[in-house]
Structure formats: C-alpha cells, structure tokens
Design a protein around this motif. Structure first.
Motif, PDB file in Angstrom:
ATOM      1  N   GLY A  27       0.819  -1.214   0.000  1.00 38.74           N
ATOM      2  CA  GLY A  27       0.000   0.000   0.000  1.00 38.74           C
ATOM      3  C   GLY A  27       0.851   1.261   0.000  1.00 38.74           C
ATOM      4  O   GLY A  27       0.563   2.232  -0.712  1.00 38.74           O
ATOM      5  N   ALA A  69       2.338   1.652  -3.384  1.00 37.86           N
ATOM      6  CA  ALA A  69       1.327   2.135  -4.341  1.00 37.86           C
ATOM      7  C   ALA A  69       1.216   3.660  -4.271  1.00 37.86           C
ATOM      8  O   ALA A  69       1.120   4.339  -5.298  1.00 37.86           O
ATOM      9  N   PHE A  70       1.269   4.206  -3.056  1.00 42.53           N
ATOM     10  CA  PHE A  70       1.239   5.668  -2.871  1.00 42.53           C
ATOM     11  C   PHE A  70       2.471   6.305  -3.515  1.00 42.53           C
ATOM     12  O   PHE A  70       2.376   7.271  -4.277  1.00 42.53           O
ATOM     13  N   ASP A  82       4.426   5.135  -5.844  1.00 39.74           N
ATOM     14  CA  ASP A  82       4.312   4.984  -7.306  1.00 39.74           C
ATOM     15  C   ASP A  82       3.390   6.043  -7.893  1.00 39.74           C
ATOM     16  O   ASP A  82       3.653   6.606  -8.949  1.00 39.74           O
ATOM     17  N   PHE A  83       2.276   6.268  -7.191  1.00 39.52           N
ATOM     18  CA  PHE A  83       1.278   7.224  -7.648  1.00 39.52           C
ATOM     19  C   PHE A  83       1.883   8.629  -7.698  1.00 39.52           C
ATOM     20  O   PHE A  83       1.695   9.379  -8.667  1.00 39.52           O
ATOM     21  N   LEU A  93      -8.513   3.961  -1.558  1.00 39.03           N
ATOM     22  CA  LEU A  93      -7.771   4.301  -2.770  1.00 39.03           C
ATOM     23  C   LEU A  93      -6.844   3.172  -3.204  1.00 39.03           C
ATOM     24  O   LEU A  93      -6.795   2.821  -4.379  1.00 39.03           O
ATOM     25  N   PHE A  94      -6.074   2.612  -2.245  1.00 38.36           N
ATOM     26  CA  PHE A  94      -5.053   1.628  -2.595  1.00 38.36           C
ATOM     27  C   PHE A  94      -5.169   0.398  -1.701  1.00 38.36           C
ATOM     28  O   PHE A  94      -5.846   0.422  -0.680  1.00 38.36           O
ATOM     29  N   THR A  95      -4.464  -0.647  -2.089  1.00 37.71           N
ATOM     30  CA  THR A  95      -4.424  -1.865  -1.284  1.00 37.71           C
ATOM     31  C   THR A  95      -3.816  -1.541   0.084  1.00 37.71           C
ATOM     32  O   THR A  95      -3.100  -0.562   0.240  1.00 37.71           O
ATOM     33  N   GLY A 116      -7.704   2.226  -6.744  1.00 33.56           N
ATOM     34  CA  GLY A 116      -6.440   2.050  -7.456  1.00 33.56           C
ATOM     35  C   GLY A 116      -5.988   3.312  -8.193  1.00 33.56           C
ATOM     36  O   GLY A 116      -6.720   4.304  -8.278  1.00 33.56           O
ATOM     37  N   PRO A 117      -4.764   3.264  -8.746  1.00 34.98           N
ATOM     38  CA  PRO A 117      -4.158   4.452  -9.368  1.00 34.98           C
ATOM     39  C   PRO A 117      -4.687   4.706 -10.776  1.00 34.98           C
ATOM     40  O   PRO A 117      -3.931   4.763 -11.741  1.00 34.98           O
TER      41      PRO A 117
END
Length: 310
Positions: A20, A23-24, A26-27, A205-207, A237-238
């Motif tokens: 998670g 993922a942030f 990366d976003f 928003l994300f995992t 997700g993104p």
C-alpha cells in the motif's frame, strides 16, 4: 525566465502495508511523470516512509517556495482536518519563507464514483451493464471508519450518490474500524432488507491492511451464509481518473476557489438520471416561513452561481 508553478505536495494517511505504501509512492512518481515542469513530492502523516516533512524538505531543496498540498484521502477526518494542517504549520516554522495553500479531500467526486461503478461491474463479471441487470444487486460500500461523525457521514454521501440513477437494489454503508455497522453487521443489514446478491465494495484508494480485512470479513461472513451470493470488489487504485482528480484539487487550491459541494451538484455535473438539470439557471427560493422582505437568497446564491463557469 520561466517561472516554476507552485509545487504539488501529496499528503497520505500512511499504512503498515508495504504494498500500500509503495502504491502511494508509485502514484506520486506517476503524477510527476505526467506533469513535467511541476515539482511533485509526497509523504505520509504516520506509519510509513517518507514522512510529510521529508517531502517538504525535498521540495525546498529544489528551490520551491510556494506549494499546494492535496490530501490523498477520500474523506475529511482527523488527518485532513487536523494532522496535515498541523504538519504544514510545523514545516512553515522549519522553512521560513515558504507559503502553501491546502486543498480538499478527493471524494465523493463523480470521477471516483464512475471508477467504483467499474469495480462493481468487474466483480459481477461484466454482466451488470444496465440498470435492469443490477436490480437484484445490493452494494455494501465499506469505508475506513472514524471517530469523526462528519467523516462517517461522507461515506454515506458517497453511497447515496453511487445509488442514485444506477439501478442497484440499494447501496448500504459499513465501516472496517471505529464506527458501526462493521462489515458483518452491514451484510446482516443487507439481508434483512431482502438482498440476494451482495457486492462488498471497499471505499479505499489503494491496497492495504484495512481493505484486506474488509475482504477477509466478507469471505468469513459468506462462508457462514451459503444461501447469499457475496462478491468482493477491488479498491479504486491508481486510475487515470484519480490522477486527473488530484490535479483538479491542486488547481482548485491554487485559485483559492474552494466552494460548497460542487462536485456532486446536479446543476453542474451530469449525474446519472439527472442530466437535464445541468446548467439550469438558479432562481431565488422563498421559504414559506419567510416574509421575503429581508431575504438573502437561497444558499445557491452564496458563492455558488451554477450558471457561471466555476
């Protein structure tokens, strides 16, 4: 000389889940890639690196003096209302000469509702494309949960907007922590309302640990209730819609044009089933208990002129 626009600072909750947090990060990197020339950095309030202060330092070291902070959060709870402004005030003391504006949380924006609708469609195997296909589907939208009633109410608002005009049998609301009903309680409620097919939809928003818990609790409940069909949908997700929405919040923060709930306003946005209302001129609206002599106009008149370009 080319002037650099104010930097974009993304503020996240933080999570103990490595995927998670990644993922942030990366976003944030993707936002930078999509907006060359715009300094972009992101950090967390708690639990995972990098901290928000480190992101501010990174921008200051690039020569940034002005920035707009956008909370990467669906609802305005304690983090968005208190922790982020406090962290920004602390950074202002640490870096004299910087100035910032602060944007709104993301939800419940129509772009995100359309992603949620897509996640529901995927969970149903792509079979529920029309309102008639959805008439026996009950959705359980599951939010993070907060001790702040206003934050919990925002999740109910998202659920209502998701229900309006899309043809589902109903959209119920539950929370994974700190607020009732919890996921099993929400599923029980759906059944008491006559639900035959339920899709559990995480409002995240994300995992992360909490969305994983939502899925585990839904699966545990489903095992104990084999007579009810229960499916679990994915997180937002993104998606491109999310990237675009963050930039919308950034622009809005720069203009200082934070208004009332324009995102989900039928006079401004084509919501399903209400498309004919877009752009309708707003008339003053007299209430029966008002003698009309000292009337200040309906609330739409207060800085919310729908007929003008916002």
């Amino acid at each position: 000389m080319v002037t650099t626009p104010p930097a974009l600072l993304i503020a996240g909750h933080g999570t103990r889940d490595d995927a998670g947090a990644e993922a942030f990060r990366d976003f944030v990197r993707e936002l930078g890639r999509r907006n060359p020339g715009l300094p972009v950095a992101g950090g967390f309030i708690e639990l995972s690196p990098p901290p928000l202060g480190e992101a501010v330092t990174e921008l200051v070291e690039q020569g940034v003096r002005q920035f707009a902070a956008v909370p990467l959060m669906l609802v305005s709870a304690g983090h968005a209302k208190g922790d982020i402004p406090a962290a920004l005030a602390r950074e202002k003391e640490r870096h004299p000469g910087i100035s910032y504006t602060y944007g709104r949380p993301l939800g419940p924006h129509p772009a995100l509702l359309s992603v949620l609708d897509r996640r529901l469609d995927e969970a149903l195997g792509g079979t529920a494309r029309t309102p008639s296909d959805r008439s026996d589907v009950t959705v359980l939208l599951v939010g993070r949960g907060s001790t702040d009633p206003d934050a919990n109410a925002e999740v109910f608002k998202a659920a209502r907007l998701l229900w309006e005009g899309r043809g589902y049998a109903g959209v119920e609301t539950a929370f994974v922590s700190l607020a009732a009903p919890d996921v099993p309680g929400g599923l029980d409620r759906c059944v008491r309302l006559g639900a035959k097919r339920i899709v559990v939809l995480p409002y995240f928003l994300f995992t992360g640990i909490l969305p994983d818990r939502v899925r585990q609790q839904a699966e545990g409940w489903a095992e104990a209730h084999p007579e009810v069909e229960v499916r679990s949908a994915d997180v937002i997700g993104p998606e491109p819609e999310l990237l675009d929405l963050v930039m919308e919040r950034y622009e809005e923060a720069l203009k200082g044009d934070l208004r009332m709930n324009c995102d989900s306003c039928v006079y401004r946005v084509a919501l399903p089933g209400f498309e004919d209302k877009v752009g309708l001129p707003q008339q003053p609206h007299f209430h029966p208990d008002d003698d009309g002599h000292h009337h200040h106009g309906h609330h739409h008149g207060h800085g919310h002129a729908h007929t003008h370009a916002h």
